[in-house]
Write an enzyme that holds these catalytic residues in place. Structure first.
Site, PDB file in Angstrom:
ATOM      1  N   GLY A  22      -0.109   0.798   5.267  1.00 36.13           N
ATOM      2  CA  GLY A  22      -0.401  -0.667   4.485  1.00 36.13           C
ATOM      3  C   GLY A  22       0.262  -1.879   5.094  1.00 36.13           C
ATOM      4  O   GLY A  22      -0.215  -2.979   5.327  1.00 36.13           O
ATOM      5  N   ASN A  50      -6.738   9.553   3.892  1.00 39.30           N
ATOM      6  CA  ASN A  50      -7.186  10.561   4.543  1.00 39.30           C
ATOM      7  C   ASN A  50      -8.126  11.487   3.812  1.00 39.30           C
ATOM      8  O   ASN A  50      -8.293  11.414   2.454  1.00 39.30           O
ATOM      9  CB  ASN A  50      -6.139  11.640   5.006  1.00 39.30           C
ATOM     10  N   GLY A  90      -0.260  -0.465  -1.493  1.00 34.51           N
ATOM     11  CA  GLY A  90       0.670   0.404  -0.926  1.00 34.51           C
ATOM     12  C   GLY A  90       0.999  -0.148   0.184  1.00 34.51           C
ATOM     13  O   GLY A  90       0.300  -0.385   1.461  1.00 34.51           O
ATOM     14  N   ALA A  91       2.199  -0.401   0.238  1.00 35.49           N
ATOM     15  CA  ALA A  91       2.840  -1.275   1.444  1.00 35.49           C
ATOM     16  C   ALA A  91       3.684  -0.168   2.252  1.00 35.49           C
ATOM     17  O   ALA A  91       4.870  -0.714   2.740  1.00 35.49           O
ATOM     18  CB  ALA A  91       3.607  -2.492   0.888  1.00 35.49           C
ATOM     19  N   GLY A  92       3.438   0.918   2.598  1.00 31.72           N
ATOM     20  CA  GLY A  92       4.122   1.732   3.271  1.00 31.72           C
ATOM     21  C   GLY A  92       3.710   1.567   4.711  1.00 31.72           C
ATOM     22  O   GLY A  92       3.304   0.500   5.041  1.00 31.72           O
ATOM     23  N   GLU A 123      -0.368  16.011   0.457  1.00 34.30           N
ATOM     24  CA  GLU A 123      -1.689  15.514   0.152  1.00 34.30           C
ATOM     25  C   GLU A 123      -2.399  16.580   0.065  1.00 34.30           C
ATOM     26  O   GLU A 123      -3.921  16.725   0.327  1.00 34.30           O
ATOM     27  CB  GLU A 123      -2.192  14.549   1.086  1.00 34.30           C
ATOM     28  N   LYS A 156     -12.730  12.594  11.105  1.00 26.61           N
ATOM     29  CA  LYS A 156     -11.254  12.632  10.697  1.00 26.61           C
ATOM     30  C   LYS A 156     -10.674  13.583  10.046  1.00 26.61           C
ATOM     31  O   LYS A 156      -9.651  14.166  10.054  1.00 26.61           O
ATOM     32  CB  LYS A 156     -10.657  11.188  10.530  1.00 26.61           C
TER      33      LYS A 156
END
Length: 307
Positions: free
Chosen positions: A13, A103, A8-10, A268, A185
């Site tokens: 990431g 999360n 996940g390279a958002g 989500e 969190k």
């Protein structure tokens, strides 16, 4: 040198990958579609008060050969987790540590079920960050916190070695009781994302109208009761701390879930609010306000799929 796969390279990431690359880790990004094309064309670009970064780490898609890796960091959206679980195995050895920065808590159950015995870390990311239209990671405020800690299936020697390697990366802070950090969190984001999407409004509008701060109090109280019933450990006087945070937030503060909703994107909600309600039913907790929040989010998701 630690070999790391960032799945996940958002925004999250990409940011983690950049700071690990700066510290000398050998990092490979796993991305797909438009994001993979952006990274291959322009590289990984970070614009941050903590220091900008530009580099060209290797980028792969699912199924492309790579590894083996010492660590796999999962930084997808929650609704991308099932895809990761279905395709991760070829990139893991029995000693590959998994560190998720998602999360909520549902993903910890799923990871433990999918990879029993795999060394598993808990992680909590606190940072205001996004991708701009050109795929650059924009770190919006100076604050950042990335905690980690042993969750399960780690022997002492392996964890000690990993701690030494992560101590060389300034981004990470070890938490002895990572579960408490994760539950706290989760409680915070469950309420913040839930109320901002229920009312379609920023924190200040909710806080300063009608029942005001008491609405946050009710939502936090229901959430904390569920977590305690589920065996989650919460810090002392957490409700007072949560309300102080909300009281001190800028009026325009909102949530990424509300921004996703405003842009017609998936949320989500199943992973966050849905799992909280699942835990409430499992442990016999009455959560009328949380039920209404989930109903609103379910309506949005059904309308989004139909449109």
């Amino acid at each position: 040198m630690m070999k790391v796969l960032v799945i996940g390279a958002g925004a999250i990431g990409g940011y983690v990958a950049a700071r690990m690359l700066e510290a000398g880790a050998d990092v490979t990004l796993l991305a797909r579609g438009k994001r993979k094309a952006q990274l291959e064309r322009d590289g990984l670009i970070i614009q941050s008060p903590s220091g900008d970064f530009a580099g060209r780490p290797p980028v792969i898609a699912w199924g492309e050969p790579a590894g083996p890796f010492d660590m796999a960091i999962i930084a997808t959206k929650a609704y991308g987790l099932d895809e990761a679980l279905a395709h991760m195995a070829p990139y893991l050895t029995t000693s590959t540590a998994i560190l998720p920065y998602l999360n909520g808590m549902r993903h910890m159950e799923k990871l433990a079920e999918a990879f029993p015995g795999q060394p598993l870390l808990g992680g909590v990311a606190r940072i205001e960050i996004t991708l701009d239209g050109d795929g650059r990671v924009q770190h919006l405020t100076p604050f950042e916190s990335f905690t980690y800690g042993r969750f399960r299936s780690f022997d002492d020697a392996h964890y000690s070695e990993l701690r030494i390697q992560l101590s060389e990366i300034q981004l990470f802070t070890e938490k002895e009781d990572i579960e408490t950090d994760m539950w706290e969190k989760y409680a915070y984001i469950n309420v913040l994302s839930g109320l901002t999407t229920l009312f379609q409004a920023p924190v200040g509008d909710i806080r300063d109208a009608g029942a005001g701060l008491d609405t946050f109090r009710r939502a936090f109280a229901e959430t904390n009761a569920v977590i305690s019933a589920a065996g989650g450990h919460l810090g002392h006087a957490l409700l007072d701390k949560q309300l102080r945070i909300v009281s001190n937030m800028s009026p325009g503060s909102t949530s990424s879930m509300l921004r996703d909703m405003q842009n017609g994107l998936p949320t989500e909600s199943a992973h966050l609010q849905g799992y909280m309600i699942e835990l409430a039913h499992r442990h016999g907790c009455e959560v009328p306000l949380l039920e209404i929040i989930l109903q609103r989010l379910d309506i949005y998701e059904r309308d989004r799929v139909r449109s």
